[in-house]
Design a protein around this motif. Structure first.
Motif, mmCIF file in Angstrom:
data_model
loop_
_atom_site.group_PDB
_atom_site.id
_atom_site.type_symbol
_atom_site.label_atom_id
_atom_site.label_comp_id
_atom_site.label_asym_id
_atom_site.label_seq_id
_atom_site.Cartn_x
_atom_site.Cartn_y
_atom_site.Cartn_z
ATOM 1 N N GLU A 139 0.758 -1.199 -0.015
ATOM 2 C CA GLU A 139 0.040 -0.003 0.057
ATOM 3 C C GLU A 139 0.766 1.329 -0.078
ATOM 4 N N ASP A 140 2.129 0.905 -0.358
ATOM 5 C CA ASP A 140 3.097 2.409 -0.247
ATOM 6 C C ASP A 140 2.492 3.609 -1.060
ATOM 7 N N GLU A 141 2.167 3.366 -2.137
ATOM 8 C CA GLU A 141 1.701 4.478 -2.856
ATOM 9 C C GLU A 141 0.492 5.290 -2.277
ATOM 10 N N LEU A 164 0.860 9.026 -0.178
ATOM 11 C CA LEU A 164 -0.129 10.201 -0.570
ATOM 12 C C LEU A 164 -0.569 10.746 0.803
ATOM 13 N N VAL A 165 -0.713 9.918 1.875
ATOM 14 C CA VAL A 165 -1.381 10.230 3.126
ATOM 15 C C VAL A 165 -0.086 11.055 3.964
ATOM 16 N N GLU A 166 1.009 10.499 3.813
ATOM 17 C CA GLU A 166 2.069 11.344 4.610
ATOM 18 C C GLU A 166 2.561 12.479 3.873
ATOM 19 N N ALA A 167 2.332 12.607 2.640
ATOM 20 C CA ALA A 167 2.499 13.822 1.693
ATOM 21 C C ALA A 167 1.687 14.948 2.446
ATOM 22 N N GLU A 168 0.368 14.467 2.411
ATOM 23 C CA GLU A 168 -0.589 15.562 2.958
ATOM 24 C C GLU A 168 -0.267 16.065 4.398
ATOM 25 N N CYS A 169 0.218 14.895 5.286
ATOM 26 C CA CYS A 169 0.404 15.292 6.656
ATOM 27 C C CYS A 169 1.625 16.208 6.711
ATOM 28 N N SER A 208 -6.489 13.580 19.397
ATOM 29 C CA SER A 208 -5.088 13.438 19.049
ATOM 30 C C SER A 208 -4.504 11.998 19.205
ATOM 31 N N THR A 209 -5.050 11.492 20.438
ATOM 32 C CA THR A 209 -4.416 10.034 20.718
ATOM 33 C C THR A 209 -5.241 9.165 19.768
ATOM 34 N N GLU A 210 -6.412 9.239 19.565
ATOM 35 C CA GLU A 210 -7.158 8.103 18.634
ATOM 36 C C GLU A 210 -6.509 8.435 16.912
ATOM 37 N N THR A 211 -6.279 9.433 16.703
ATOM 38 C CA THR A 211 -5.728 9.848 15.353
ATOM 39 C C THR A 211 -4.480 9.018 15.214
ATOM 40 N N ASP A 212 -3.544 9.164 16.390
ATOM 41 C CA ASP A 212 -2.157 8.903 16.286
ATOM 42 C C ASP A 212 -2.366 7.187 16.251
ATOM 43 N N ARG A 213 -3.246 6.794 17.047
ATOM 44 C CA ARG A 213 -3.343 5.280 16.907
ATOM 45 C C ARG A 213 -3.895 4.613 15.577
ATOM 46 N N SER A 214 -4.674 5.343 14.981
ATOM 47 C CA SER A 214 -5.125 4.851 13.867
ATOM 48 C C SER A 214 -4.067 4.990 12.626
ATOM 49 N N ALA A 215 -3.491 6.182 12.890
ATOM 50 C CA ALA A 215 -2.143 6.545 11.661
ATOM 51 C C ALA A 215 -1.132 5.456 12.014
ATOM 52 N N GLN A 216 -0.941 4.950 13.031
ATOM 53 C CA GLN A 216 0.077 3.953 13.190
ATOM 54 C C GLN A 216 -0.164 2.504 12.794
ATOM 55 N N ALA A 217 -1.728 2.490 13.155
ATOM 56 C CA ALA A 217 -2.355 1.176 12.481
ATOM 57 C C ALA A 217 -2.371 1.159 10.948
ATOM 58 N N LEU A 218 -2.378 2.264 10.684
ATOM 59 C CA LEU A 218 -2.498 2.420 9.005
ATOM 60 C C LEU A 218 -1.131 2.138 8.300
ATOM 61 N N GLY A 219 -0.088 2.475 9.121
ATOM 62 C CA GLY A 219 1.313 2.398 8.852
ATOM 63 C C GLY A 219 1.774 3.880 8.250
ATOM 64 N N ALA A 220 1.020 4.704 8.592
ATOM 65 C CA ALA A 220 1.349 6.194 8.041
ATOM 66 C C ALA A 220 2.365 6.882 9.535
ATOM 67 N N GLU A 230 -8.367 7.541 -1.521
ATOM 68 C CA GLU A 230 -9.247 6.063 -1.707
ATOM 69 C C GLU A 230 -8.389 5.057 -0.996
ATOM 70 N N PRO A 231 -8.810 4.629 0.065
ATOM 71 C CA PRO A 231 -7.804 3.611 0.753
ATOM 72 C C PRO A 231 -8.300 2.010 0.257
ATOM 73 N N LEU A 232 -7.304 1.171 0.337
ATOM 74 C CA LEU A 232 -7.636 -0.086 -0.067
ATOM 75 C C LEU A 232 -8.396 -0.679 1.017
ATOM 76 N N ASP A 233 -9.123 -1.647 0.699
ATOM 77 C CA ASP A 233 -10.034 -2.457 1.693
ATOM 78 C C ASP A 233 -9.340 -2.757 3.074
#
Length: 136
Positions: free
Chosen positions: A26-28, A32-37, A124-136, A75-78
């Protein structure tokens, strides 16, 4: 003011990449997510928070709202959808709480400021957890 730091930390903490991580299919999308961040991080870094006020919070909220709009266009992958949606929802909560904080500062309403800071911290805590789980 702690609240402004929380708004800035969202972008910095939630969107960093782990250089030691193995390549993902899912690197591509993640790029994109990391570029926005990174763009949002630069926008937050450009703000001056020497004397926090409602205007500074509003400026930070505008940066985050812009990032939120850009992320919502992706659009994320499933396999990424749940974590991505949670991350985007957390950023939306930060934007909303930031707007409330700005109003509370303008109104000199300390109780509302405190309530907004708690919401900012939780989002902020929830967003951080989700971003880490996503791999971003």
């Amino acid at each position: 003011m702690r609240s402004i730091a929380l708004v800035g930390l969202l972008v910095l903490a939630s969107c960093g990449s782990d250089a030691g991580a193995a390549a993902q299919p899912e690197d591509e999308f993640l790029d994109l997510v990391e570029a926005e961040c990174r763009t949002a991080s630069k926008g937050i870094d450009a703000l001056s928070f020497d004397l926090p006020d409602a205007g500074q919070v509003e400026a930070a909220v505008r940066v985050l709202a812009s990032a939120l709009d850009a992320l919502r266009d992706l659009e994320p992958l499933d396999s990424q959808k749940k974590d991505f949606d949670n991350m985007v929802g957390g950023i939306a909560d930060l934007v909303s709480a930031g707007e409330e904080l700005s109003k509370a500062i303008t109104d000199a309403d300390l109780d509302a400021q405190t309530a907004s800071i708690v919401i900012l911290d939780d989002a902020s805590t929830e967003t951080d957890r989700s971003a880490q789980a996503l791999g971003a």
